[in-house]
Design an enzyme around this catalytic site. Structure first.
Site: not given
Ligand SMILES: [Zn+2]
Length: 211
Positions: A42, A44, A46, A98, A101
């Protein structure tokens, strides 16, 4: 100093640090890339692939998009896949979602996010429809999204197996193995949720017989 200027400054420090430990570090990396893994994760911020797996530059070939999707009309992900499988000869492909999400959460609502996000999130809604019976039975919203995250990773592994790129590599070179993982933002741990060894048979409608 502007925030982006700090990135450039920290980059200089990082490069100097690497050279101080190993003067040949960049020479070596510049001439050779032989990663054993393709990571489809992803976007993302993090979930940085290298950091959470303790790997160094050169070890993982990375593709990231919102909610780690493998879509059969996405030239971007398919180009990465083609290059990783046929040129880098990766042995393992990891689809890593994750928990928590935002893409999964957004898809699991009836909110109109407007094109183009609606187009992208539709693929996750399709995952929900395929697994509706199991997901409808989970009444807690967070737990339902957690399970949808796991099932999404599983369906993306299937999507990889549906491609002629993967099927040809399986037939000729018995690689790569496909892995579906989910990363926990809360504890930093990765949970393997699905695996497909090279050569696994899938629904016959997707299998090419003249590769
Ligand atoms: Zn995500």
């Amino acid at each position: 100093m502007q925030s982006y200027q700090k990135l450039l400054k920290d980059n200089k420090d990082w490069a100097a640090e690497k050279l101080s430990v190993d003067p040949d570090y960049f020479d070596r990396l510049a001439h050779l890339q032989t990663p054993e893994f393709l990571w489809i994760g992803c976007s993302d911020s993090r979930v940085p692939a290298n950091e959470i797996t303790g790997t160094q530059p050169g070890e993982i070939f990375v593709h990231r998009n919102v909610a780690n999707l493998v879509i059969n009309t996405d030239v971007n992900v398919l180009s990465v896949l083609d290059y990783a499988v046929n040129h880098l000869k990766v042995k393992h492909i990891i689809v890593c979602g994750h928990y928590g999400c935002g893409g999964i959460k957004a898809a699991n609502t009836n909110n109109d996010f407007k094109p183009v996000l609606n187009m992208w999130l539709r693929n996750i809604k399709d995952v929900y429809r395929i697994h509706r019976e199991e997901l409808d039975a989970i009444k807690n919203e967070d737990k339902q999204n957690d399970r949808l995250t796991e099932l999404n990773v599983q369906e993306q592994v299937f999507n990889l197996a549906k491609t002629s790129i993967i099927q040809r590599a399986w037939k000729n070179e018995q690689r790569p193995d496909l892995h579906g993982w989910v990363y926990g933002l809360n504890d930093g741990l990765i949970k393997p949720v699905f695996e497909m060894k090279a050569g696994t048979h899938i629904d016959t409608i997707y299998e090419y017989n003249n590769l």
